[in-house]
Design an enzyme around this catalytic site. Structure first.
Site, PDB file in Angstrom:
ATOM      1  N   CYS A 219       0.640   8.032  10.147  1.00  0.00           N
ATOM      2  CA  CYS A 219       1.051   6.646  10.388  1.00  0.00           C
ATOM      3  C   CYS A 219       2.326   6.543  11.238  1.00  0.00           C
ATOM      4  CB  CYS A 219       1.217   5.920   9.063  1.00  0.00           C
ATOM      5  SG  CYS A 219       0.981   4.144   9.227  1.00  0.00           S
TER       6      CYS A 219
ATOM      7  N   HIS B 266      -4.057   7.193   5.370  1.00  0.00           N
ATOM      8  CA  HIS B 266      -3.359   7.384   4.105  1.00  0.00           C
ATOM      9  C   HIS B 266      -4.398   7.696   3.040  1.00  0.00           C
ATOM     10  CE1 HIS B 266       0.433   5.771   5.469  1.00  0.00           C
ATOM     11  NE2 HIS B 266      -0.162   4.696   5.951  1.00  0.00           N
TER      12      HIS B 266
END
Lengths: 444, 245
Positions: free
Chosen positions: B93, B189
């Site tokens: 991310c 994630h």
């Protein structure tokens, strides 16, 4: 006013057996002003409660204390805390004439909804419980939650802001608000067991230097200071002293009043203190406070204990890392052997992202007298994986009823069920049923 | 055999349970009788890249990322050499974005490390939801969750995988993540590794071979719960007709 009247009648009809938000939604369709109008009829004060954890307990405790002192209180007892939920509580409390006969309003408000709800209910005081990481797929980041509440406070510049100054995130939030302020905090240790979930609270919000903590109660709540720029936890306006934990409950002193509470968890000491602070902020009667607290059920009809097939079954809600860590703290404090059922769902209500389970330190379950763990729910398998990577054995069960039935029949005497939000009310219903079924069998 | 895992800035980049990736690597080494040392490389620490076998770097809040900029400038040359030398990196991310040349948010341009030839531009629509890929790193689909406003353009680089469900790098390009030598950047994630044990082992194998030679092989582990958790999501969102949103 006829609009409110009609909306009320309509929603009462529709509201039967329905959720706690639908009547409000209907009422707002008919009269978009209805919440502002009804809340302006509150005779004395309106108190809004927001923050991450403890909103429902704190709101219900506030309502309880005020009711005990003879005040008529309107509040969202179902915990529906978005615009429609808040509207529902006022609409259902209003008379058919469209008048509201209430001395106080205690309104639980979702953090992200606060910007829209506050200008309508115009609270005299806003109580922020704490700011923890919660449902990141919805709120994105703690900083965004803080910004949202700050924006909301800006819409009601006269409202007094009450924050927990042991929470660096709440401290930062308050610093960015121009409202009059009151703080509460606890300077003596109430739970020194499990530091975890420090995520947002490592660095000084002013200078970026690493903060130092004298101690942490839980989560990031503790006594902090910045060694570089001198920022430090302020001396709280309201505090508790002489905290004692005995026979499974906390007693403590607030403002010279000795309080024997039924609170089993450290966070409920905070919740109780914050309620006292709110009463002071709006100058509400506090004479019967000790008495009112001593007969309050902190389980709130949500986190209850049951008897099922001869087993003691304790239900807990855990929907974010700090909350879950606190439940593990409570389970570990129970010296008796136990089994645990963990139910994890991923509906929109829970947050579809279950990565928060990895922010909980499950290692503490190693020496907690846990005989077995069964995971259930739409993400029961994820929970099992989480435990596996802590070297904790568990198995994934199909169905919660089947699992509870099986465990209690096979001799589990002490069972904990931890669930996240969407499974809560169904599990309560299930345990009510199972408990009642057992009683019937006994009486036969 | 010992593997040293550096966890980069766990104090600044710690969103979405990304520390689970470190935990997953550590356990999967230990379960195979190997030693795993985890170094928490905090903001301001001296970092000796020569010691590292794996570097794990997670997602951070905007504030965390802003605080990291100065520290990153200092480690950039060593970091780049490590990547070019085949050092193993997992960047998720915010970290994925910072590996690239820049992150453009409206008028503001945040300079990245420029280690990978990629860049990111923020869009108004945030991409939030489950994300499932088909990837050469794993026989099973790769399952996780994405939550990003950035759109990452990977140019000629190889993606981590093809999107089977969800949005990925640009939201509509059909691909997600990037793989360059032994460095992987991704929006996944979950955390990524525990539900995708083959991906975890891809990192471990690369790290072991780099340190101890090509002869090293990983023994098989029983991944029954991991693959069940993975399979549940694939079944729910891909097999039974789930569509990309």
């Amino acid at each position: 006013m006829w609009c409110g009247k009609l909306a009320c009648a309509v929603s009462r009809k529709l509201g039967k057996g329905n959720g706690s938000s639908f009547p409000g939604r209907v009422a707002r369709k008919i009269d978009p002003e209805i919440l502002s109008v009804l809340s302006s009829m509150v005779k004395e004060k309106t108190i809004a409660v927001t923050g991450t954890n403890g909103k429902t307990t704190t709101t219900s405790l506030l309502a309880h204390v005020l009711s005990e002192s003879g005040k008529r209180v309107v509040w969202n007892r179902m915990g529906a805390n978005l615009m429609d939920g808040a509207t529902t509580s006022f609409v259902l409390a209003a008379k058919k004439s469209g008048r509201l006969d209430a001395d106080y309003a205690c309104v639980e408000v979702d953090e992200m909804a606060s910007v829209k709800v506050f200008p309508e209910i115009k609270p005299d005081c806003v109580l922020v419980t704490n700011i923890f990481r919660d449902q990141l797929d919805r709120t994105c980041e703690v900083d965004i939650t803080c910004n949202q509440i700050q924006k909301a406070m800006g819409t009601v510049p006269e409202a007094k802001l009450i924050t927990n100054c042991d929470d660096i995130c709440s401290y930062t939030l308050a610093a960015g608000c121009g409202n009059p302020k009151l703080t509460y905090g606890i300077g003596e240790r109430i739970a020194d067991d499990m530091p975890a979930g420090m995520g947002e609270s490592v660095f000084c919000p002013d200078c970026g230097c690493r903060l130092e903590y004298d101690f942490v109660h839980y989560g990031q709540l503790g006594v902090y200071h910045c060694p570089d720029c001198g920022l430090k936890r302020p001396e709280p306006d309201m505090t508790v002293t002489d905290v004692e934990f005995k026979d499974g409950a906390y007693s403590f002193t607030i403002d010279g009043r000795r309080i024997e509470s039924g609170a089993q968890a450290p966070y409920n000491v905070y919740n109780t203190l914050s309620v006292y602070a709110a009463l002071c902020a709006v100058d509400a009667p506090r004479d019967g406070f000790e008495q009112a607290i001593s007969n309050f059920d902190y389980g709130n009809n949500r986190e209850c204990a049951y008897q099922v097939n001869g087993a003691h079954v304790q239900l807990y809600l855990a929907k974010n890392p700090v909350g879950f860590q606190q439940k593990i703290f409570l389970i570990r404090r129970d010296p008796k052997p136990k089994d645990i059922v963990i139910q994890i769902n991923d509906t929109v209500l829970d947050g579809e992202d279950v990565s928060w389970l990895w922010d909980v330190d499950f290692g503490y379950l190693h020496e907690a007298g846990v005989a077995s763990i069964v995971t259930v729910g739409t993400r029961g398998a994820d929970m099992e994986v989480r435990l596996k990577y802590e070297d904790i054995a568990s198995r994934c069960g199909k169905d919660i009823r089947e699992t509870v039935e099986e465990l209690t029949r096979r001799g589990s005497r002490n069972l904990y069920i931890i669930t996240n939000y969407s499974g809560l009310y169904r599990t309560i219903g299930m345990l009510d049923e199972m408990q009642a079924a057992g009683k019937e069998r006994v009486s036969e | 055999m010992k593997v040293t895992i550096g966890h980069l800035y766990p104090d600044l980049f710690n969103l979405y349970g990304d520390s689970g990736n470190v935990q997953c690597m550590k356990k999967r080494l230990e379960w195979r009788g190997m030693e795993a040392e985890v170094l928490a490389l905090c903001a301001g620490d001296e970092i000796d890249f020569g010691k590292l076998d794996i570097l794990v770097w997670g997602g951070g809040s905007d504030k965390g990322q802003a605080l990291a900029v100065d520290y990153l400038k200092r480690i950039r040359p060593d970091f780049k050499n490590y990547v070019e030398d085949g050092g193993v990196v997992l960047a998720v991310c915010g970290a994925y974005q910072l590996l690239g040349k820049y992150y453009k948010a409206g008028e503001e341009v945040i300079e990245g490390l420029g280690i990978l030839d990629i860049y990111t531009e923020r869009s108004d629509e945030r991409l939030v939801g489950n994300l499932i890929l088909e990837s050469p790193l794993s026989a099973s689909p790769v399952v996780g969750f994405e939550n990003h406003a950035g759109r990452t353009i990977i140019g000629d680089c190889a993606p981590l995988g093809k999107v089977l469900y969800g949005r990925g790098n640009t939201g509509d390009g059909g691909y997600e993540g990037v793989v360059y030598k032994n460095t992987v950047g991704t929006y996944l994630h979950g955390p990524l590794l525990p539900k995708n044990p083959e991906v975890c082992d891809w990192f471990l194998e690369r790290a072991l071979k780099r340190r101890y030679g090509e002869g090293v092989n990983l023994t098989e582990l029983s991944d029954e719960p991991e693959l069940r958790a993975n399979g549940n999501m694939v079944e729910r969102l891909v097999t039974s007709g789930g569509r990309s949103r």
